[in-house]
Design a protein around this motif. Structure first.
Motif, PDB file in Angstrom:
ATOM      1  N   GLY A 146       0.828  -1.200   0.000  1.00 50.43           N
ATOM      2  CA  GLY A 146       0.000   0.000   0.000  1.00 50.43           C
ATOM      3  C   GLY A 146       0.854   1.238   0.000  1.00 50.43           C
ATOM      4  N   ILE A 147       0.323   2.348  -0.553  1.00 48.92           N
ATOM      5  CA  ILE A 147       1.031   3.623  -0.602  1.00 48.92           C
ATOM      6  C   ILE A 147       0.044   4.753  -0.361  1.00 48.92           C
ATOM      7  CG2 ILE A 147       2.950   2.960  -2.109  1.00 48.92           C
ATOM      8  CD1 ILE A 147       1.303   3.976  -4.476  1.00 48.92           C
ATOM      9  N   SER A 148       0.563   5.918   0.061  1.00 50.68           N
ATOM     10  CA  SER A 148      -0.271   7.100   0.262  1.00 50.68           C
ATOM     11  C   SER A 148       0.605   8.341   0.200  1.00 50.68           C
ATOM     12  CB  SER A 148      -0.999   7.036   1.605  1.00 50.68           C
ATOM     13  OG  SER A 148      -1.763   8.195   1.823  1.00 50.68           O
ATOM     14  N   GLY A 150       1.167  12.461   0.881  1.00 48.62           N
ATOM     15  CA  GLY A 150       0.709  13.528   1.762  1.00 48.62           C
ATOM     16  C   GLY A 150       1.263  14.866   1.346  1.00 48.62           C
ATOM     17  N   LEU A 151       1.411  15.771   2.303  1.00 45.08           N
ATOM     18  CA  LEU A 151       1.878  17.127   2.041  1.00 45.08           C
ATOM     19  C   LEU A 151       3.397  17.124   1.899  1.00 45.08           C
ATOM     20  CD1 LEU A 151       1.086  20.109   1.790  1.00 45.08           C
ATOM     21  CD2 LEU A 151       1.404  20.320   4.245  1.00 45.08           C
ATOM     22  N   GLY A 152       3.875  16.869   0.685  1.00 44.55           N
ATOM     23  CA  GLY A 152       5.300  16.885   0.414  1.00 44.55           C
ATOM     24  C   GLY A 152       6.020  15.588   0.703  1.00 44.55           C
ATOM     25  N   PHE A 153       5.325  14.567   1.097  1.00 44.68           N
ATOM     26  CA  PHE A 153       5.973  13.284   1.354  1.00 44.68           C
ATOM     27  C   PHE A 153       5.023  12.148   0.987  1.00 44.68           C
ATOM     28  CE2 PHE A 153       3.512  14.019   5.125  1.00 44.68           C
ATOM     29  CZ  PHE A 153       3.122  12.766   5.575  1.00 44.68           C
ATOM     30  N   THR A 154       5.593  10.968   0.842  1.00 41.47           N
ATOM     31  CA  THR A 154       4.823   9.773   0.516  1.00 41.47           C
ATOM     32  C   THR A 154       5.268   8.644   1.419  1.00 41.47           C
ATOM     33  OG1 THR A 154       4.670  10.459  -1.794  1.00 41.47           O
ATOM     34  CG2 THR A 154       4.173   8.168  -1.328  1.00 41.47           C
ATOM     35  N   CYS A 155       4.324   7.821   1.852  1.00 45.22           N
ATOM     36  CA  CYS A 155       4.639   6.661   2.686  1.00 45.22           C
ATOM     37  C   CYS A 155       4.073   5.411   2.036  1.00 45.22           C
ATOM     38  CB  CYS A 155       4.054   6.805   4.090  1.00 45.22           C
ATOM     39  SG  CYS A 155       4.843   8.076   5.095  1.00 45.22           S
ATOM     40  N   GLY A 156       4.716   4.309   2.321  1.00 46.80           N
ATOM     41  CA  GLY A 156       4.237   3.036   1.826  1.00 46.80           C
ATOM     42  C   GLY A 156       4.459   1.937   2.839  1.00 46.80           C
ATOM     43  N   VAL A 157       3.640   0.892   2.735  1.00 43.74           N
ATOM     44  CA  VAL A 157       3.806  -0.296   3.577  1.00 43.74           C
ATOM     45  C   VAL A 157       4.390  -1.397   2.712  1.00 43.74           C
ATOM     46  CG1 VAL A 157       2.648  -2.027   4.983  1.00 43.74           C
ATOM     47  CG2 VAL A 157       1.907   0.361   5.084  1.00 43.74           C
ATOM     48  N   LEU A 158       5.558  -1.900   3.128  1.00 46.67           N
ATOM     49  CA  LEU A 158       6.197  -2.988   2.398  1.00 46.67           C
ATOM     50  C   LEU A 158       5.499  -4.305   2.700  1.00 46.67           C
ATOM     51  CD1 LEU A 158       9.883  -1.893   3.063  1.00 46.67           C
ATOM     52  CD2 LEU A 158       8.592  -1.598   0.941  1.00 46.67           C
ATOM     53  N   VAL A 159       5.811  -5.321   1.930  1.00 41.12           N
ATOM     54  CA  VAL A 159       5.143  -6.606   2.108  1.00 41.12           C
ATOM     55  C   VAL A 159       5.466  -7.243   3.453  1.00 41.12           C
ATOM     56  CG1 VAL A 159       4.893  -7.122  -0.336  1.00 41.12           C
ATOM     57  CG2 VAL A 159       7.033  -7.716   0.825  1.00 41.12           C
ATOM     58  N   ASN A 160       6.526  -6.765   4.122  1.00 43.33           N
ATOM     59  CA  ASN A 160       6.827  -7.280   5.467  1.00 43.33           C
ATOM     60  C   ASN A 160       6.141  -6.458   6.552  1.00 43.33           C
ATOM     61  OD1 ASN A 160       8.286  -4.934   5.457  1.00 43.33           O
ATOM     62  ND2 ASN A 160      10.288  -5.882   5.857  1.00 43.33           N
ATOM     63  N   LEU A 186       6.527  -1.046  14.508  1.00 44.10           N
ATOM     64  CA  LEU A 186       5.107  -1.353  14.344  1.00 44.10           C
ATOM     65  C   LEU A 186       4.883  -2.108  13.032  1.00 44.10           C
ATOM     66  CD1 LEU A 186       3.471   2.054  15.394  1.00 44.10           C
ATOM     67  CD2 LEU A 186       3.739  -0.012  16.784  1.00 44.10           C
ATOM     68  N   LYS A 187       4.040  -3.086  13.090  1.00 45.02           N
ATOM     69  CA  LYS A 187       3.638  -3.827  11.901  1.00 45.02           C
ATOM     70  C   LYS A 187       2.296  -3.273  11.440  1.00 45.02           C
ATOM     71  CE  LYS A 187       7.083  -6.762  11.645  1.00 45.02           C
ATOM     72  NZ  LYS A 187       7.992  -6.828  10.470  1.00 45.02           N
ATOM     73  N   MET A 188       2.262  -2.776  10.231  1.00 46.53           N
ATOM     74  CA  MET A 188       1.083  -2.085   9.739  1.00 46.53           C
ATOM     75  C   MET A 188       0.476  -2.803   8.530  1.00 46.53           C
ATOM     76  SD  MET A 188       0.985   0.373  11.912  1.00 46.53           S
ATOM     77  CE  MET A 188      -0.350   1.324  11.185  1.00 46.53           C
ATOM     78  N   LEU A 189      -0.858  -2.740   8.478  1.00 49.47           N
ATOM     79  CA  LEU A 189      -1.557  -3.276   7.315  1.00 49.47           C
ATOM     80  C   LEU A 189      -1.621  -2.238   6.192  1.00 49.47           C
ATOM     81  CD1 LEU A 189      -4.468  -5.077   9.148  1.00 49.47           C
ATOM     82  CD2 LEU A 189      -2.716  -6.177   7.769  1.00 49.47           C
ATOM     83  N   ASN A 190      -1.679  -0.972   6.561  1.00 46.52           N
ATOM     84  CA  ASN A 190      -1.717   0.086   5.553  1.00 46.52           C
ATOM     85  C   ASN A 190      -1.286   1.393   6.181  1.00 46.52           C
ATOM     86  OD1 ASN A 190      -4.063   0.756   7.063  1.00 46.52           O
ATOM     87  ND2 ASN A 190      -4.825   1.870   5.281  1.00 46.52           N
ATOM     88  N   ALA A 193      -1.358   9.082   4.544  1.00 42.05           N
ATOM     89  CA  ALA A 193      -0.580  10.288   4.813  1.00 42.05           C
ATOM     90  C   ALA A 193      -1.475  11.513   4.867  1.00 42.05           C
ATOM     91  CB  ALA A 193       0.493  10.469   3.739  1.00 42.05           C
ATOM     92  N   GLY A 194      -1.157  12.438   5.790  1.00 41.43           N
ATOM     93  CA  GLY A 194      -1.894  13.692   5.894  1.00 41.43           C
ATOM     94  C   GLY A 194      -0.960  14.873   5.731  1.00 41.43           C
ATOM     95  N   GLY A 195      -1.118  15.913   6.595  1.00 38.20           N
ATOM     96  CA  GLY A 195      -0.253  17.075   6.515  1.00 38.20           C
ATOM     97  C   GLY A 195       1.145  16.749   7.000  1.00 38.20           C
ATOM     98  N   GLU A 196       1.331  16.720   8.315  1.00 38.57           N
ATOM     99  CA  GLU A 196       2.620  16.329   8.890  1.00 38.57           C
ATOM    100  C   GLU A 196       2.408  15.165   9.845  1.00 38.57           C
ATOM    101  OE1 GLU A 196       3.739  20.183  10.410  1.00 38.57           O
ATOM    102  OE2 GLU A 196       5.153  20.443   8.754  1.00 38.57           O
ATOM    103  N   PHE A 197       1.491  14.305   9.496  1.00 40.27           N
ATOM    104  CA  PHE A 197       1.220  13.105  10.288  1.00 40.27           C
ATOM    105  C   PHE A 197       0.665  12.031   9.366  1.00 40.27           C
ATOM    106  CE2 PHE A 197      -2.840  14.997   9.879  1.00 40.27           C
ATOM    107  CZ  PHE A 197      -3.840  14.112  10.248  1.00 40.27           C
ATOM    108  N   ALA A 198       0.567  10.825   9.881  1.00 40.93           N
ATOM    109  CA  ALA A 198       0.047   9.704   9.113  1.00 40.93           C
ATOM    110  C   ALA A 198      -0.649   8.738  10.057  1.00 40.93           C
ATOM    111  CB  ALA A 198       1.163   8.985   8.356  1.00 40.93           C
ATOM    112  N   CYS A 199      -1.623   8.028   9.543  1.00 42.11           N
ATOM    113  CA  CYS A 199      -2.352   7.032  10.313  1.00 42.11           C
ATOM    114  C   CYS A 199      -2.417   5.737   9.513  1.00 42.11           C
ATOM    115  CB  CYS A 199      -3.770   7.501  10.631  1.00 42.11           C
ATOM    116  SG  CYS A 199      -3.880   9.014  11.605  1.00 42.11           S
ATOM    117  N   GLY A 200      -2.626   4.647  10.223  1.00 44.23           N
ATOM    118  CA  GLY A 200      -2.786   3.366   9.559  1.00 44.23           C
ATOM    119  C   GLY A 200      -3.332   2.334  10.512  1.00 44.23           C
TER     120      GLY A 200
END
Length: 792
Positions: A146-148, A150-160, A186-190, A193-200
Motif C-alpha cells: 500500500g502507498i499514500s 501527503g503534504l510533500g511526502f509519501t509513505c508506503g507499507v512494504l510486504v513485510n 510497528l507492523k502495519m496493514l496500511n 498520509a496527511g499534513g505532517e502526520f500519518a495514520c494506519g
C-alpha cells in the motif's frame, strides 16, 4: 518550509491547498476551486463526473474507470482493467501518463509532488513527474502492499508490514524521516498520509496515528464507554482526520480544533470518505450521494455540510473478475450489467463494502471481529504540475452554406457580411485550452482579438524595389515557356502558379493573376496582389515562403517566389498518386510532427513578431509548401489582413477562407481574430493524423461529405485515437505514442467552436516542440517532462 510558508508559496495557484487521496470511486481536488469527482453508477460506462462551484461537469474521455484519486489542481483515474492512467488538470483537460498491459495498476495515490501507483508486477512501485521526488524513491527492488501521498511526502507499507516514507526536498525528507521513525517497530496493514502526520491500521486492526500533534490530529476520539472506536476507513487532511466507525458506519472526526464536526453527518451511514486540505467528503450508503463539510468548503454557509448535486456514485469498482464472497447489493443495477461490485469477505451483513482502496483484511487477533478494512482514502496536497493534454466537443456545420468560391487548390469561400447581425451570444464552448509546457512559456498573443483589420496596400511598386526584384513580363514569359501547361504546378488566392527558370538559372515559382475584363475580378486580383506583395516584401522567416520579385505591366500582376521543390503538403497527403505510395518520407510520425511544427512557427511569427501583426486567413494544407530539405513554409498571403491596432470591436466586410478550414465563429459571427488561423492549423493537424481531407466522403454514410473535425474529434475524445490514424504511417512506436496523442489533443483544442477557448500559436508551438522531442524519448508513453495546462 513550514506549512504556512508552503501555503504562501503557492498563493498564486489558489487560496486553498489540498491533500491528495488514495484511489477510490470518489476523489477531491483543491487549488483553483474545490472539486469533487466520482465514478457514476447505473451507466454502461463507468465514466467520471465532477462537481465544482455549484455545477456538474462531465469528464472526457467517456470511458470506464475503476478508481480515481485527487490532489492540488489535478486528479487521476485508472481505466477499467488497470492498463491505463489518465490525469486531468484544473480545467479538466486529460493526459494519459501510463499505458501498459503487462503491468496493470492496482493502487493509485496523488500528492503535491508526485503521482504514484502500484502494479501487479514485481517490484511494483511506479511514480511520475517530479524528478526531486523520483530521485529519493526507496529501494527499487522493494515490493509494496500500500502507498499514500501527503503534504510533500509519501509513505508506503512494504510486504513485510514495515513503513517507509520519502520526500521531495530536504524539509520533506525531515518530515518523512520523522514519521517513518515514529512507525519503527510497528507492523502495519496500511498507511494514510496527511499534513505532517500519518495514520494506519496495525495487524490487530486498530487505528494508529503518528507525527506532529499541534492541532490534536493524533488524538483519536473515544466512544461514550471510554474506548477508542473501531474504524473501517480513514481520511486525513492537513491537521484533521475523519474515519468511518464499524459500529454504524457513521463518521467521527478529530483534530483541527474541533471544526470538522457537522450535524449534517448525524445518523448518516457512509460507504467511503475522502479529505481535502481542510474539509471532508463522504459517500452516503443509503442513496450514494456525496456530502461535504468542513471550514474549508466553498461557502461559509456550507461549512456545516452540503449534499452535492452529483448523480449516484459507485460504492466500489465494477470488475469482471469473480467475486469470492458474493456481490454487493444492487451490483448489477449499479454497474448496469457491465461488471460487478464485490462484497468484502469479512464485512458484516449490515455493513456495505467500501470502494477501493478501502480494503478489508482479516485480523490475526481472535479477540477482534473477523476482519477490518484497510487502505485509506487519503487527503494530500495536489500537484504543482498539471497534466496535459485535452477536452471538448465541437462541430463545423457553420462552414457550409452559400459561398463564393475563389480559385485555389481547394475551394475558398468569400461571403458578403455587411448585413450580418452580430450575435451577443457566443457559440457554446466545449472545452478549455490545453497547454503542454515545452521550451516556451505560454504567452498571450500580441495580435489581440479585436480592432481594425486592413490589407496593407502597396501603392506603387517602387515601394518594394529595395526588398524585391522587379521583372518585366517578357522575363517571366520566357521563364515559364509562355506559361505552358507543362509548367503549371498549382493555384493560389488570385491566380495560377507556374514553375519557371530565370535567365540566371534560378528556379522560381511564378503566380500569375487571372486575366479577365470584368472590373470586379480585376479589383479582386489587384487587392490580392497588393496584399501578398506588401506582406511578403517585409516578412523574412525560415518558415514563410520568400518573395523573390514581382511584375506590374498593364493588367498583368505576377509574383515570383522561391521554388518549393517538394510541393504542397496537401498533395503528399491527398493526391491519388501519393496516397497509393507507402514509401513517402512523410509516412513517418516524426516527419509529420516536424512539418506541423515548421508551419506553426511560421504562423507564430505572423501573429507575434510581425509589426504590425498579420492574420493569414487561409491556413490549409495546400498553403503549406515543402522545400528541397522538406522544411515546411507557409504561403499565399492574398487573403491576409493586418492585425488589430485598437480595442474597438470590428467586423470585416466579408469572411474569407476555405471550406473545411474556415473558423466557424468568424464565418457565422464575422468575428476575426488570430484564433481563426489557429482553427485552420487545427484542421491541418487532423489531416496529418488521419490522412483524410478537410472535407471527404464517408464510405460508412453512403458517400455523404463529412469534415475531418466531425470525423476525428469524437474518436479522440473517446480515447480511441489509434483507430483513425493514417494507415500509411501505421501505429506509432512506443516512443511515438505520447507524441501523437499530444498532437491530437492540441488539434482538438485548436478547432474549438469558440475562439477564446483555442490556444495561441505560442501554445501550439510549445506543444509541438514537446511532441517532436518525445519522438526521440526512449521512455515511451510515460514522460518525465513537466506538463501544465491553463485556460486562456
Amino acid at each position: 518550509m513550514s506549512p504556512l510558508q508552503f501555503a504562501a508559496v503557492f498563493l498564486f495557484i489558489s487560496a486553498f491547498d489540498a491533500l491528495g487521496a488514495a484511489a477510490s470511486t470518489l476523489a477531491v481536488s483543491y487549488g483553483d476551486a474545490n472539486t469533487v469527482c466520482g465514478i457514476v453508477a447505473e451507466q454502461k460506462k463507468q465514466r467520471i463526473q465532477c462537481w465544482r462551484q455549484n455545477r456538474t461537469v462531465d469528464i472526457l474521455p467517456e470511458v470506464s474507470f475503476e478508481s480515481i484519486s485527487g490532489g492540488r489542481n489535478v486528479f487521476c483515474g485508472v481505466r477499467s482493467g488497470g492498463y491505463s492512467l489518465i490525469c486531468w488538470n484544473s480545467t479538466f483537460v486529460p493526459k494519459r501518463i501510463y499505458y501498459g498491459k503487462d503491468a496493470l495498476l492496482t493502487n493509485l495515490t496523488v500528492g503535491d509532488d508526485q503521482i504514484c501507483a502500484l502494479s501487479d508486477g514485481t517490484p511494483n512501485l511506479k511514480c511520475w513527474r517530479d524528478d526531486d521526488v523520483l530521485a529519493k524513491l526507496p529501494d527499487k527492488s522493494a515490493t509494496f502492499s500500500g502507498i499514500s501521498a501527503g503534504l510533500g511526502f509519501t509513505c508506503g507499507v512494504l510486504v513485510n508490514n514495515t513503513v517507509t516514507c520519502w520526500g521531495g526536498n530536504d524539509e520533506n525528507d525531515t518530515i518523512s524521516n520523522f514519521i517513518e521513525n515514529e512507525f519503527v517497530g510497528l507492523k502495519m496493514l496500511n498507511i494514510v498520509a496527511g499534513g505532517e502526520f500519518a495514520c494506519g491500521f496495525n495487524l490487530s486492526g486498530f487505528l494508529v496515528c503518528k507525527g506532529k500533534n499541534d492541532s490534536g490530529q493524533l488524538n483519536l476520539p473515544m466512544s461514550n464507554s471510554g474506548y477508542e472506536y473501531e474504524y473501517n476507513a480513514v481520511a486525513l487532511g492537513f491537521k484533521h482526520g475523519c474515519a468511518i466507525t464499524r459500529i454504524n458506519n457513521s463518521v467521527a472526526c478529530w483534530g483541527g480544533k474541533g471544526e470538522f464536526s457537522s450535524n449534517v453527518t448525524d445518523g448518516v451511514s457512509f460507504v467511503s470518505i475522502v479529505a481535502g486540505f481542510n474539509y471532508t467528503c463522504g459517500l452516503s450508503a443509503s442513496n450514494f450521494s456525496v456530502i461535504c463539510w468542513g471550514p474549508g468548503w466553498d461557502n461559509s454557509s456550507y461549512s456545516l455540510g452540503v449534499e452535492l448535486s452529483l448523480p449516484k456514485i459507485l460504492p466500489g469498482p465494477c470488475v469482471e473478475s469473480k467475486c469470492e464472497c458474493g456481490l454487493y447489493p444492487q451490483s448489477q443495477t449499479l454497474c448496469s450489467g457491465n461488471g460487478d461490485i464485490c462484497r468484502s469477505c469479512d464485512s458484516l451483513e449490515s455493513f456495505p463494502p467500501v470502494s477501493s482502496p478501502v480494503v478489508y483484511i482479516p485480523s490475526p487477533s481472535k479477540d477482534l471481529k473477523k476482519g477490518f478494512l484497510i487502505l485509506a482514502i487519503v487527503g494530500c496536497v495536489g500537484g504543482l504540475l498539471a497534466i496535459c493534454t485535452g477536452i471538448y466537443l465541437l462541430w463545423t456545420g457553420a462552414c457550409f452554406g452559400h459561398k463564393k468560391i475563389h480559385s485555389s487548390v481547394q475551394p475558398t469561400i468569400t461571403r458578403n457580411s455587411s448585413n450580418a447581425q452580430h450575435s451577443s451570444t457566443s457559440p457554446p464552448s466545449r472545452s478549455s485550452t490545453i497547454r503542454r509546457q515545452g521550451s516556451r512559456v505560454w504567452g498571450r498573443q500580441r495580435s489581440g482579438t479585436s480592432g481594425v483589420f486592413s490589407r496593407q496596400r502597396s501603392g506603387t511598386s517602387a515601394k518594394h524595389a529595395d526588398r524585391a526584384e522587379e521583372f518585366t513580363f517578357a522575363d517571366l514569359v520566357a521563364a515559364t515557356n509562355s506559361f505552358s501547361l507543362e509548367n503549371k504546378i498549382g493555384a493560389g488566392s488570385f491566380g495560377i502558379v507556374y514553375k519557371g527558370k530565370l535567365a540566371d538559372g534560378r528556379e522560381v515559382a511564378i503566380k500569375r493573376g487571372e486575366t479577365g475584363t470584368k472590373l470586379k475580378k480585376f479589383q479582386e486580383k489587384e487587392s490580392a496582389f497588393d496584399s501578398e506583395l506588401s506582406f511578403l516584401s517585409r516578412l523574412h522567416h525560415k518558415h514563410l515562403v520568400r518573395l523573390v520579385g514581382y511584375c506590374e505591366e498593364g493588367d498583368e500582376r505576377l509574383l515570383v517566389y522561391d521554388y518549393m521543390k517538394n510541393g504542397a503538403l496537401y498533395n503528399h497527403l491527398h493526391d491519388k498518386d501519393n496516397v497509393e505510395k507507402s514509401s513517402s518520407l512523410l509516412n513517418s510520425w516524426k516527419m509529420r510532427i516536424k512539418i506541423a511544427l515548421d508551419a506553426a512557427r511560421g504562423i507564430e511569427y505572423l501573429h507575434n513578431y510581425a509589426v504590425p501583426s498579420i492574420i493569414h486567413r487561409d491556413i490549409k494544407s495546400s498553403n503549406i509548401l515543402l522545400d528541397a530539405n522538406w522544411t515546411a513554409r507557409v504561403s499565399d498571403f492574398g487573403l491576409s489582413l493586418n492585425g488589430p491596432e485598437s480595442d474597438r470591436d470590428y467586423r470585416p466586410m466579408k469572411a474569407a477562407g476555405t471550406v473545411g478550414y474556415i473558423d466557424p465563429e468568424y464565418y457565422s459571427l464575422n468575428v476575426l481574430t488570430a484564433k481563426s488561423d489557429v482553427y485552420g492549423l487545427g484542421v491541418v493537424l487532423l489531416e496529418l493524423l488521419t490522412g483524410k481531407r478537410a472535407i471527404f466522403k464517408s464510405e460508412e454514410n453512403e458517400g455523404t461529405p463529412i469534415s475531418v473535425v466531425d470525423f476525428a474529434v469524437p474518436v479522440i475524445m473517446a480515447g480511441e485515437l489509434m483507430k483513425i490514424l493514417d494507415p500509411r504511417v501505421g501505429q506509432p512506436e512506443l516512443n511515438e505514442a505520447e507524441a501523437v496523442e499530444l498532437v491530437a489533443y492540441t488539434a482538438m483544442h485548436c478547432v474549438n467552436l469558440e475562439g477564446k477557448e483555442r490556444p495561441t500559436m505560442t501554445d501550439i508551438v510549445a506543444n509541438l516542440e514537446r511532441a517532436l522531442a518525445l519522438c526521440d524519448d526512449s521512455h515511451g508513453s510515460i514522460s518525465s517532462g513537466p506538463i501544465s495546462i491553463i485556460s486562456q
